[in-house]
Design a protein around this motif. Structure first.
Motif, PDB file in Angstrom:
ATOM      1  N   UNK A 106       0.812  -1.212   0.000  1.00 33.06           N
ATOM      2  CA  UNK A 106       0.000   0.000   0.000  1.00 33.06           C
ATOM      3  C   UNK A 106       0.844   1.259   0.000  1.00 33.06           C
ATOM      4  N   UNK A 107       1.916   1.258   0.792  1.00 33.67           N
ATOM      5  CA  UNK A 107       2.811   2.412   0.809  1.00 33.67           C
ATOM      6  C   UNK A 107       3.474   2.612  -0.550  1.00 33.67           C
ATOM      7  N   UNK A 108       3.860   1.524  -1.198  1.00 31.56           N
ATOM      8  CA  UNK A 108       4.458   1.628  -2.531  1.00 31.56           C
ATOM      9  C   UNK A 108       3.465   2.217  -3.528  1.00 31.56           C
ATOM     10  N   UNK A 390      -8.864  -1.930  -1.581  1.00 28.34           N
ATOM     11  CA  UNK A 390      -8.787  -3.397  -1.534  1.00 28.34           C
ATOM     12  C   UNK A 390      -7.859  -3.867  -0.414  1.00 28.34           C
ATOM     13  N   UNK A 391      -6.720  -3.183  -0.242  1.00 29.06           N
ATOM     14  CA  UNK A 391      -5.778  -3.559   0.816  1.00 29.06           C
ATOM     15  C   UNK A 391      -6.398  -3.338   2.190  1.00 29.06           C
ATOM     16  N   UNK A 392      -7.066  -2.198   2.387  1.00 29.26           N
ATOM     17  CA  UNK A 392      -7.684  -1.913   3.681  1.00 29.26           C
ATOM     18  C   UNK A 392      -8.815  -2.893   3.984  1.00 29.26           C
ATOM     19  N   UNK A 393      -9.580  -3.248   2.964  1.00 28.81           N
ATOM     20  CA  UNK A 393     -10.654  -4.213   3.170  1.00 28.81           C
ATOM     21  C   UNK A 393     -10.085  -5.569   3.598  1.00 28.81           C
ATOM     22  N   UNK A 394      -8.996  -5.970   2.945  1.00 28.16           N
ATOM     23  CA  UNK A 394      -8.342  -7.234   3.329  1.00 28.16           C
ATOM     24  C   UNK A 394      -7.810  -7.174   4.755  1.00 28.16           C
ATOM     25  N   UNK A 395      -7.235  -6.023   5.127  1.00 29.45           N
ATOM     26  CA  UNK A 395      -6.709  -5.873   6.479  1.00 29.45           C
ATOM     27  C   UNK A 395      -7.826  -5.882   7.522  1.00 29.45           C
TER      28      UNK A 395
END
Length: 471
Positions: A106-108, A390-395
């Protein structure tokens, strides 16, 4: 009847997958199907990665994906250890290691996407300024031409006035405007060259980092995750103390067997021991799991704040450039009025002969910013917000499950390594017995000391001699 058949099939599939017992055609077919399904799924993901991320040819990508699927299916089918590592690899997607990988990804996305867009907007702003300065070369000369024309017009008027018939005052006015623009052009060329070099260096660096991230980072992530899983399995098999504080179903069966044989047993546990040795699996959240959930969520919040800052800076720069563009496009040209009026009166020996009026308009307009040089900012939030969502939902899905994954990993290892699991159960059983014995001895010692202190002969042995039992 159907539910019972499905349940029996599920139990058989789990037993075949974990034990590796392939006796009979049915068990062999079930194991082959179970191994082929995840291999096919991973091969499809690998094919998409090679096609759209590394931009490989379809033939090369298809060949690599097919070979990967066949090799993985054979490895899962033949090796129980590979099946265990693969299962733990899938489960580890929800662990802290996977959280770190997702946060790094996500940072990338944020840094590369938004910094690249911010760099383009800043470059466009500087380019528009250079373009405007270059366009002003012609507009700088225009006012001087108007003044030259005005002086020439005055010269013609004066020449007509000074022609008295007796003598002619012939005056020639020669004006040639000259503005030295060589130094100006040279400075503009140097500024543009330096800007292009800086932009080229920055874009090359960002593209290189992006290529490395897209090509190498997933491979390194998978290798790091596999190393972590291998170390976990190794510690589970060799270190009896490693995360050996859970009461599993096998532990309960072992304790019942000990009790039936007349040996020492530990169940039921005391309230204090239940806190130290929770059951496996346990649906009830414990204080330790709450702390683990909090520790899991703190890095997510900190990274989210950093992501919002990067995106906000990019959006604010876009708004700044967009407002400047709008205001400059709406700005009217500056009109410089330059009206010249001459009134000539002809007299001869005091006698009024005639009067002439001369009017000429030398006005001109100057634009502050050329229309064709206005900056055109870009705001590509979907390039970062969509993958971030998408990344936040997975987290968010991972967060409540992460606290239970330690138990799940131990349950998986217990299924695949039955011999080592029995050794760990015996070690934990003996450990609880040793702690109980130690606590009992400490309590007996404390009670005997308390009893001794309470006797009078302990304090005054001369006055109260200790009674000796003569029986």
């Amino acid at each position: 009847m159907i539910s019972k058949g499905l349940n029996d099939l599920r139990i058989l599939a789990v037993d075949v997958f974990t034990s590796g017992n392939r006796e009979g055609f049915k068990r062999t077919a079930i194991l082959l199907l179970i191994c082929a399904f995840p291999s096919l799924l991973l091969s499809v993901l690998l094919l998409l990665y090679l096609l759209y991320t590394l931009t490989c040819d379809l033939g090369v990508s298809g060949g690599i994906a097919a070979i990967h699927g066949v090799l993985l299916t054979l490895a899962l089918f033949l090796s129980q250890r590979v099946r265990c590592l693969f299962t733990l690899f899938v489960i580890s997607i929800f662990t802290k290691k996977s959280r770190s990988l997702l946060l790094t990804a996500g940072t990338s996305v944020v840094v590369l996407g938004n910094i690249h867009n911010t760099l383009e907007n800043l470059t466009g702003l500087v380019r528009s300024m250079i373009c405007n300065l270059r366009a002003k070369k012609a507009s700088v000369i225009a006012p001087f031409r108007n003044y030259v024309d005005m002086l020439k017009w005055l010269a013609d008027i004066l020449q007509g006035v000074t022609d008295l018939g007796v003598f002619n005052l012939d005056s020639q006015l020669k004006i040639s405007p000259k503005v030295d623009l060589e130094h100006f052009r040279e400075r503009l060329a140097q500024a543009e060259l330096k800007l292009n070099q800086s932009v080229k260096y920055a874009v090359t660096f960002i593209n290189s980092v992006s290529s490395v991230k897209e090509g190498v980072y997933p491979v390194i992530s998978v290798l790091a995750l596999m190393i972590f899983i291998t170390l976990h399995v190794r510690k589970y098999c060799r270190d009896m103390k490693y995360k050996n504080n859970f009461i599993s179903k096998k532990f309960i069966d072992f304790d019942k067997k000990q009790k039936a044989e007349g040996k020492q047993h530990v169940l039921p546990l005391t309230s204090e021991e239940e806190k130290l040795y929770p059951s496996l699996p346990s649906l009830r959240p414990t204080a330790q799991e709450g702390k683990a959930l909090l520790k899991f969520g703190i890095p997510i919040v900190s990274h989210l704040v950093a992501w919002v800052i990067f995106i906000t800076v990019d959006a604010l720069l876009y708004c700044f450039v967009a407002i400047i563009t709008t205001k400059l496009s709406e700005m009217e040209s500056f009109h410089v009025p330059l009206l010249l009026s001459l009134k000539g009166i002809a007299t001869l020996i005091g006698v009024h002969l005639g009067e002439e009026n001369h009017h000429k308009d030398f006005s001109y307009s100057v634009t502050l910013f050329e229309k064709q040089c206005l900056p055109k900012p870009k705001l590509l939030l979907h390039n970062s917000i969509v993958p971030l969502a998408a990344i936040l939902l997975t987290l968010l899905v991972m967060a409540p499950v992460a606290a239970k994954l330690v138990q799940i990993r131990l349950m998986v290892c217990e299924r695949f390594y039955c011999t080592e699991a029995e050794e760990r159960i015996k070690y934990l059983h003996a450990k609880i017995l040793r702690k109980r014995l130690k606590k009992r001895r400490e309590k007996e010692s404390s009670n005997s000391l308390t009893l001794l202190i309470s006797k009078p002969h302990f304090w005054c042995p001369l006055l109260f001699p200790e009674e000796v039992n003569t029986t």
